[in-house]
Design an enzyme around this catalytic site. Structure first.
Site, PDB file in Angstrom:
ATOM      1  CG  MET A   1     -56.538 -26.519  79.844  1.00 58.66           C
ATOM      2  SD  MET A   1     -57.069 -28.064  79.959  1.00 58.66           S
ATOM      3  CE  MET A   1     -58.302 -28.049  81.064  1.00 58.66           C
TER       4      MET A   1
ATOM      5  CD  GLU B   1     -57.479 -28.056  73.337  1.00 60.04           C
ATOM      6  OE1 GLU B   1     -58.395 -28.336  73.898  1.00 60.04           O
ATOM      7  OE2 GLU B   1     -56.597 -29.524  72.711  1.00 60.04           O
TER       8      GLU B   1
END
Ligand SMILES: *[C@@H]1O[C@H](CO)[C@@H](O)[C@H](O)[C@H]1NC(C)=O
Ligand SMILES: *[C@@H]1O[C@H](CO)[C@@H](O)[C@H](O)[C@H]1NC(C)=O
Ligand SMILES: [Zn+2]
EC number: 3.4.11.-
Length: 966
Positions: A353, A388
């Site tokens: 994330m 990411e």
């Protein structure tokens, strides 16, 4: 978010076979679902008291569509800064046994439209009443008249709001401060502020961590939880001595304090940049870390101490700097933050994330150990880090206004992750792999009538479940594919130029996807590059309608045409605003003449002078840069087959893979015969490249699924054994009798295919080799002689050939594994046994979180189901336990569709169809959550499989028999 929720290592051998197609979380016509969802929207609910005591109700007039019944925030208030203090307790409350966190929050917001109502997101938080008797206090900020009094306060569970009704209106342009004190549970539910557990030297350790995207920041503190509600966050974390607190900003100091009689540490952080709530992260752990600096940017990698001590963070640390530099250069924009932290968590739902400045990962996505990790593990780490880091600008600095445009955020990161990874590891050639991992993967989904367009309307995406559903293969992989095509026809230079002005213009703000088209168009205009239309017009045909075309080239007439490609040509599709016509950039080559290109703008307006001499060939879609399939007239197919058999290197290797994939799928769609598709595999005896082999094996997996319980299996295995034996010999020689590792990254992958397929089709030399390695490991567990790249496939082959002894040994190693990638390989391989009782016992383990982590439960069941022996057991198991599984694992993850897809993938008989329909009926009351669509789709797929088998079985059987004759 990183990489596709539920990632399957490509080296899982026999077990992996089903997952290529099965892991693709597919979504049936979203519009259908949305209308169902809308129908379910029940009567409005009055706010309830968040303190768990009496209820100071908000009056709810009967016929109601109150603001708090809507999922979107009203446009009256805009947050500016938050000051949030959170205190996660890493030991459970002695009485309630709950792990909790406590917190206070002060949010300063501006009123931009007069209102007597404050709505702010809040989910599963209990509030402490303020002195005014309500759940919050309100004051004026920055001078001005006193704030109006609060008249009532309460919580609305369904739409997840804290609601405050005021005695008087807030004044336009005035700022206010809303203050709250609250408690939440630090549950092990992988969402919001949650806890992760692991053992260190036999001691249970707890980490408090977060996963906010998409809508769980509101589970950590009350906030205006929409991506366009950007604000600056001042974070303070309270934590026990001996632990460290991390957040998006850099730590500015830690002091000792006494709170509630406890001596604790209090860490404050630099205020964040102006950012969205879904990118926040708060972590308390006693992890270790390593660090470096790059031109003033601090780069740190955090993980369990044991992992850091074993140097498992070093690889990530070594590639992060180069990849950050690559993106600074690619975007022409400096990294906007002073630090870049990355942390590996034992429990994590997605792959990773992109929290701004504090990226969270699954351990397998960040930690690398040369002794245990394969090249596939290493590649995954490089590409997820790249994905990411790409978001640090695209997504974080500039954020899409609402979730309906998620595809641009995820599609973009999924495209450029290959560019960043390629920069870090230039010898690997990873850029090619997008063709297998994204394009082929999503072709399978996007060829169904139940697919959906990339772009959704903002008003159709409201509820958290609807937002979660967007994290699918279409958003990630089709998004990546069409952006790669766009960059291909614009040229990478123009693409970068438009991108850079877009990022600079909208820094710290929000956009809609057409803003990017505007900036690309500016770059095109400046360059004078001729295109058949504006970027918007070309891209609309790819973004606003589902599916993709098959281009048919008739070399006899020179006619080039397009048609919507549907796996089931009889299926009914919804009308499209573009009538299933695309503006298609076509590149092609013919024997001896390279790379002219044309545009196809209408269904059949293009006639190209081919002048194909008999025996020569034409090939379109070079390197599969275009998001479409290609079909040819039969004479050209024959010439291409000929080229494959006589001189396959004349055709680029990506296109060899593409020819195979197109042929198999055109056959599924009844555009060409299944036998023609099978014939594309005949030349494989001469092929040593990974991409064509992988493409062939992926496509043949469908034949295994359909036939591995029938009499076709024997001849099919014999044919494949014949095809793979030369490859096995090639690698035996290349590796000097398996003593060295092939130097090339792709060769390393294909060595896995060679061993996996040779063993599973029964090549005796292969089985002896593999069992020899495994036995030697069992004899001396301290020394694992199996090369990491080969472990998945060797473990699987050996466990499949063995019994309880092998299984128990591998289980023991699984429990002891000190690195997640090794545990992962063992966990997958344990599903390879042919012993039903072992498989059943393993199924039981999946629902025991102390044996199999919750994050891994569904994928383990899917591994078991992909084994032909395990499949009926897994099906019985989930039917039996559905309500339990649903209640335990139903919380917000994407895994239910994977579970349903995985368990039903072989279904191809009338009896199985009946069982499936019964299953749907029996569990209607419990529901299927994020698997609702998958159930419908499984029914559709089962019917299609029944049809396919009845049409193909006899000829396929005969072909395999004929083609294995000596
Ligand atoms: C919040 O309140 C409810 C109702 O009293 C209670 O069941 C729950 O345990 C509370 N949660 C926390 C974290 O205290
Ligand atoms: C990079 O950005 C600067 C200003 O921000 C601009 O002057 C320059 O032309 C850009 N370079 C490229 C290659 O786009
Ligand atoms: Zn992402």
């Amino acid at each position: 978010m990183g990489a596709k929720g539920f990632f399957i290592s490509k080296a899982v051998g026999v077990v992996g076979i089903v997952l290529g197609a099965g892991a693709v979380a597919t979504i049936i016509a979203l519009s259908v679902v949305y209308s169902q969802e809308k129908a379910k929207t029940d009567a409005p609910v009055a706010p309830t008291d968040g303190t768990g005591t009496t209820l100071p109700t908000v009056p709810t007039p009967a016929p109601s569509n109150e603001p708090w019944d809507k999922y979107r925030l009203p446009e009256s208030l805009v947050p500016e800064t938050y000051t949030v203090t959170l205190h996660p307790r890493l030991i459970p409350d002695p009485i309630t046994k709950l792990y909790i966190f406590t917190g206070t929050s002060h949010v300063v917001f501006k009123c931009v439209k007069e209102t007597q109502l404050i709505l702010i997101h809040s989910n599963k938080l209990n509030y402490t009443k303020a002195l005014n008797g309500f759940l919050a206090t309100l004051t004026t900020e920055g001078g001005g008249a006193p704030a109006p009094a609060i008249k009532s306060s309460g919580l609305v569970e369904k739409t997840q709001y804290l609601v405050l009704q005021l005695s008087d209106s807030l004044v336009k342009d005035q700022k206010y401060k809303l203050s709250t004190t609250f408690t939440g549970e630090l549950a092990d539910d992988l969402g919001g502020f949650y806890r992760s557990e692991y053992l260190e030297n036999g001691v249970k350790k707890i980490v408090a961590t977060t996963q906010m995207q998409p809508t769980d920041a509101r589970k950590a503190f009350p906030c205006f939880d929409e991506p366009a509600m950007k604000a600056i966050f001042h974070i303070t974390l309270v934590h026990a001595h001996g632990t460290r607190a991390l957040s998006n900003g850099m730590e500015t100091g830690t002091t000792d304090q006494t709170i509630d009689g406890m001596s604790v540490q209090v860490t404050t952080f630099e205020p964040t940049k102006k950012m969205s709530t879904y990118l926040l992260a708060f972590i308390v752990s006693d992890f270790g870390f390593i660090q470096t600096t790059l031109e003033g940017v601090l780069i740190r990698i955090f993980a369990r101490k044991a992992a850091i001590d074993a140097n498992q963070g070093e690889y990530a640390l070594s590639v992060t700097g180069p990849i950050l530099k690559f993106f600074e250069n690619y975007y022409n924009a400096t990294y906007p933050l002073p630090k870049s932290d990355q942390i590996a968590l034992p429990d994590f739902n997605a792959g990773a994330m992109e929290n701004w400045g504090l990226i969270t990962y699954r351990e397998t996505a960040l930690l690398y150990d040369a002794k245990y990790s394969s090249n596939s593990n290493k590649e995954r780490i490089a590409s997820i880090i790249s994905h990411e880091l790409a978001h640090m600008w695209f997504g974080n600095l500039v954020t899409l206004r609402w979730w309906n445009d998620l595809w641009l955020n995820e599609g973009f990161a999924s495209y450029v992750e290959y560019l960043g990874a390629d920069h870090a590891e230039p010898s690997w050639g990873v850029k090619d792999l997008t063709v297998l991992s994204d394009i082929h993967r999503v072709f399978a989904v996007d060829a169904l009538a139940s697919s959906h367009p990339l772009s959704s309307k903002a008003e159709d995406i409201q509820r958290p479940e609807q937002i979660s559903e967007l994290f699918d293969a279409i958003s990630y992989s089709k998004g990546a594919a069409v952006l790669r095509m766009l960059s291909g026809f614009l040229t990478e230079d123009l693409f970068k130029k438009g991108l850079s002005t877009y990022l600079n213009k909208f820094a710290y703000g929000n956009t809609v996807y057409t803003d990017l088209w505007d900036h690309l168009q500016m770059a095109v205009d400046e360059s004078g590059k001729p295109l058949p239309g504006r970027v918007h017009d070309i891209m609309n045909t790819w973004v606003l309608q589902m599916g993709f075309p098959v281009i048919t080239i008739d070399t006899a007439t020179g006619l080039v045409t397009q048609k919507h490609f549907l796996l089931d040509p009889e299926s009914n599709v919804e009308a499209s605003p573009y009538n299933y016509e695309w503006i298609v950039p076509i590149t092609w080559m013919k024997t001896n003449i390279n790379q002219p290109s044309i545009w196809l703008t209408k269904k059949s307006d293009t006639r190209v002078e081919m002048k194909v001499i008999s025996g020569q060939w034409v090939l379109a879609n070079l390197d599969t840069v275009g998001y479409y399939r290609v079909n040819y007239d039969m004479a050209n197919w024959e010439s291409l087959l000929n080229a494959l058999t006589s001189n396959h290197q004349d055709i680029p290797k990506i296109n060899r893979a593409q020819l195979i994939d197109d042929a198999f799928n055109l056959a599924r769609a009844k555009e060409i015969s299944t036998i023609l598709a099978l014939r594309t595999t005949q030349y494989l005896t001469k092929e040593t490249e990974y991409m064509p082999w992988e493409s062939a094996l992926d496509n043949l997996d469908f034949f295994y699924l359909m036939f591995d319980r029938s009499e076709v299996l024997g001849p099919m295995q014999a044919y494949l054994l014949k095809q793979v034996t030369p490859l096995f010999d090639h690698f035996r020689i290349l590796t000097v009798d398996w003593t060295i590792i092939p130097p090339g990254h792709m060769d390393q992958y294909n060595q896995v295919n060679a061993i996996g397929k040779a063993c599973s089709t029964g090549l005796p030399q292969c089985q002896t080799l593999v069992q020899g390695w495994f036995t030697s490991w069992m004899d001396n567990p301290a020394v694992n002689p199996i090369e990491p790249n080969l472990r998945s496939t060797v473990y699987c082959s050996a466990i499949a050939a063995g019994g309880a002894k092998e299984w128990d040994f591998a289980w023991d190693q699984f429990l002891k594994a000190s690195i997640a990638t090794e545990a992962e390989k063992l966990r997958a391989a344990l599903a390879c046994t042919k012993e039903p009782w072992l498989l059943n016992r393993y199924l039981e383990y999946t629902l025991n979180p102390s044996l199999i982590r919750k994050q891994d439960a569904t994928s383990t069941i899917v591994y078991i189901a992909s084994n032909v022996v395990g499949q009926p057991l897994a099906w019985d198991f989930i039917r039996d336990r559905w309500s339990y599984i649903f209640n335990q694992y139903g919380g917000g993850s994407f895994s239910f569709s994977n579970l349903i897809n995985g368990v039903t993938e072989r279904f191809s008989s009338k009896f199985e169809l009946q069982q499936l329909e019964q299953f749907k009926k029996d569990n209607e009351a419990v529901g299927f959550g994020s698997g609702t669509l998958a159930v419908e789709q499984a029914i559709e797929r089962t019917k299609a499989n029944m049809m396919w088998i009845s049409e193909n079985k006899q000829q396929v059987l005969k072909w395999f028999v004929d083609n294995t004759l000596p």
